[in-house]
Design a protein around this motif. Structure first.
Motif, mmCIF file in Angstrom:
data_model
loop_
_atom_site.group_PDB
_atom_site.id
_atom_site.type_symbol
_atom_site.label_atom_id
_atom_site.label_comp_id
_atom_site.label_asym_id
_atom_site.label_seq_id
_atom_site.Cartn_x
_atom_site.Cartn_y
_atom_site.Cartn_z
ATOM 1 N N ALA A 79 0.842 -1.190 0.000
ATOM 2 C CA ALA A 79 0.000 0.000 0.000
ATOM 3 C C ALA A 79 0.879 1.244 0.000
ATOM 4 O O ALA A 79 2.039 1.208 0.397
ATOM 5 N N GLY A 80 0.330 2.349 -0.464
ATOM 6 C CA GLY A 80 1.072 3.608 -0.423
ATOM 7 C C GLY A 80 1.583 4.000 -1.788
ATOM 8 O O GLY A 80 0.833 4.060 -2.761
ATOM 9 N N ALA A 81 2.896 4.254 -1.872
ATOM 10 C CA ALA A 81 3.504 4.752 -3.102
ATOM 11 C C ALA A 81 3.448 3.699 -4.201
ATOM 12 O O ALA A 81 2.966 2.581 -4.007
ATOM 13 N N GLU A 82 3.938 4.074 -5.383
ATOM 14 C CA GLU A 82 3.981 3.137 -6.491
ATOM 15 C C GLU A 82 4.681 1.848 -6.060
ATOM 16 O O GLU A 82 5.778 1.880 -5.520
ATOM 17 N N ALA A 83 4.025 0.729 -6.298
ATOM 18 C CA ALA A 83 4.567 -0.564 -5.883
ATOM 19 C C ALA A 83 5.019 -1.345 -7.100
ATOM 20 O O ALA A 83 4.386 -1.307 -8.154
ATOM 21 N N GLU A 84 6.122 -2.053 -6.961
ATOM 22 C CA GLU A 84 6.686 -2.797 -8.083
ATOM 23 C C GLU A 84 6.201 -4.245 -8.099
ATOM 24 O O GLU A 84 6.014 -4.863 -7.055
ATOM 25 N N LEU A 85 6.001 -4.759 -9.311
ATOM 26 C CA LEU A 85 5.611 -6.146 -9.520
ATOM 27 C C LEU A 85 6.548 -6.757 -10.554
ATOM 28 O O LEU A 85 7.107 -6.057 -11.398
ATOM 29 N N LEU A 97 8.998 -6.432 -15.504
ATOM 30 C CA LEU A 97 8.824 -5.619 -14.306
ATOM 31 C C LEU A 97 7.868 -4.481 -14.621
ATOM 32 O O LEU A 97 7.678 -4.101 -15.772
ATOM 33 N N GLY A 98 7.285 -3.917 -13.571
ATOM 34 C CA GLY A 98 6.428 -2.750 -13.747
ATOM 35 C C GLY A 98 5.987 -2.239 -12.399
ATOM 36 O O GLY A 98 6.284 -2.846 -11.360
ATOM 37 N N VAL A 99 5.309 -1.116 -12.396
ATOM 38 C CA VAL A 99 4.804 -0.544 -11.157
ATOM 39 C C VAL A 99 3.316 -0.290 -11.287
ATOM 40 O O VAL A 99 2.781 -0.181 -12.396
ATOM 41 N N THR A 100 2.652 -0.197 -10.152
ATOM 42 C CA THR A 100 1.225 0.083 -10.148
ATOM 43 C C THR A 100 0.969 1.524 -10.582
ATOM 44 O O THR A 100 1.796 2.417 -10.369
ATOM 45 N N ASP A 101 -0.170 1.731 -11.191
ATOM 46 C CA ASP A 101 -0.640 3.066 -11.548
ATOM 47 C C ASP A 101 -2.026 3.205 -10.944
ATOM 48 O O ASP A 101 -3.026 2.906 -11.574
ATOM 49 N N GLY A 102 -2.062 3.627 -9.695
ATOM 50 C CA GLY A 102 -3.333 3.646 -8.982
ATOM 51 C C GLY A 102 -3.730 2.235 -8.618
ATOM 52 O O GLY A 102 -3.026 1.540 -7.896
ATOM 53 N N ALA A 103 -4.856 1.766 -9.160
ATOM 54 C CA ALA A 103 -5.345 0.425 -8.831
ATOM 55 C C ALA A 103 -5.010 -0.589 -9.905
ATOM 56 O O ALA A 103 -5.503 -1.711 -9.870
ATOM 57 N N THR A 104 -4.187 -0.208 -10.886
ATOM 58 C CA THR A 104 -3.865 -1.122 -11.971
ATOM 59 C C THR A 104 -2.357 -1.188 -12.189
ATOM 60 O O THR A 104 -1.600 -0.359 -11.683
#
Length: 214
Positions: A79-85, A97-104
């Protein structure tokens, strides 16, 4: 004939990423763990790829999550800042790799290139708010586009540019690193941080460092 010695930078980055994203157990349970949030997203690969999307898994610090045949997925992230997946192949090799953009989260060669350049310039050493600034500056950057092209080229040839960059990609990453260090926008963003600038390069070594003893 001996192979040419190649820079370990990209491979070291991938090892660090794999360690950070390595699955902490299996998929999440019924309740959301503290400090997590649910996101949906999609995995997209270049046209003509030979990978079964349904064989892939998305990995976060909370576990691994299946990718559907159409590339969609749902996962728990910080939760919080941009999270990496990350996206792993069946054998556990990191592919995207990528990061979240809001809920996606949209995971692709483009998002992977941006994430790789973020690590390449030392963005992980910055405070969270500065990390987000650097990620935003790298989003859509020409160097990221060039790196995404190499990732796609290797993928279509049956390789994995993130886990095992070829010589051409490694040389391109080294050149991109040098050009990014000279980018005025990135330098200005890092200069605002109280933490020693990660993007200022060797010329600033006598003035600041990122990692201190102790």
């Amino acid at each position: 004939m001996h192979p040419r010695a190649r820079s370990p930078r990209p491979i070291v980055l991938v090892a660090l990423l794999a360690a950070a994203l390595g699955a902490c157990g299996g998929p999440g349970g019924q309740q959301l763990p503290s400090g997590s949030r649910q996101v949906g997203g999609s995995v997209s690969l270049p046209a003509g790829h030979a990978i079964d999307l349904a064989s892939l898994e998305v990995v976060t610090p909370f576990g691994t999550y299946p990718v559907e045949a159409d590339g969609s997925f749902s996962a728990l992230v910080l939760a919080g800042a941009e999270a990496e997946l990350g996206v792993e192949l069946p054998g556990g090799e990191l592919l995207l790799l990528g990061v979240t953009d809001g809920a996606t989260a949209e995971l692709s060669a483009a998002s992977t290139a941006e994430a790789l350049l973020f690590y390449l310039v030392g963005g992980m050493w910055l405070p969270p708010e500065q990390q987000d600034t650097v990620r935003e500056l790298l989003r859509g950057h020409p160097e990221a586009g060039a790196a995404a092209g190499h990732l796609g080229r290797q993928l279509l040839a049956g390789g994995n540019g993130l886990a095992a960059p070829d010589e051409a990609f490694e040389e391109a990453l080294e050149a991109a690193h040098s050009r990014l260090l000279a980018d005025a926008g990135l330098r200005a963003a890092v200069a605002k941080s109280a933490v020693c600038p990660a993007l200022l390069g060797p010329a600033a070594a006598t003035q600041s460092v990122i990692i201190h003893d102790g």
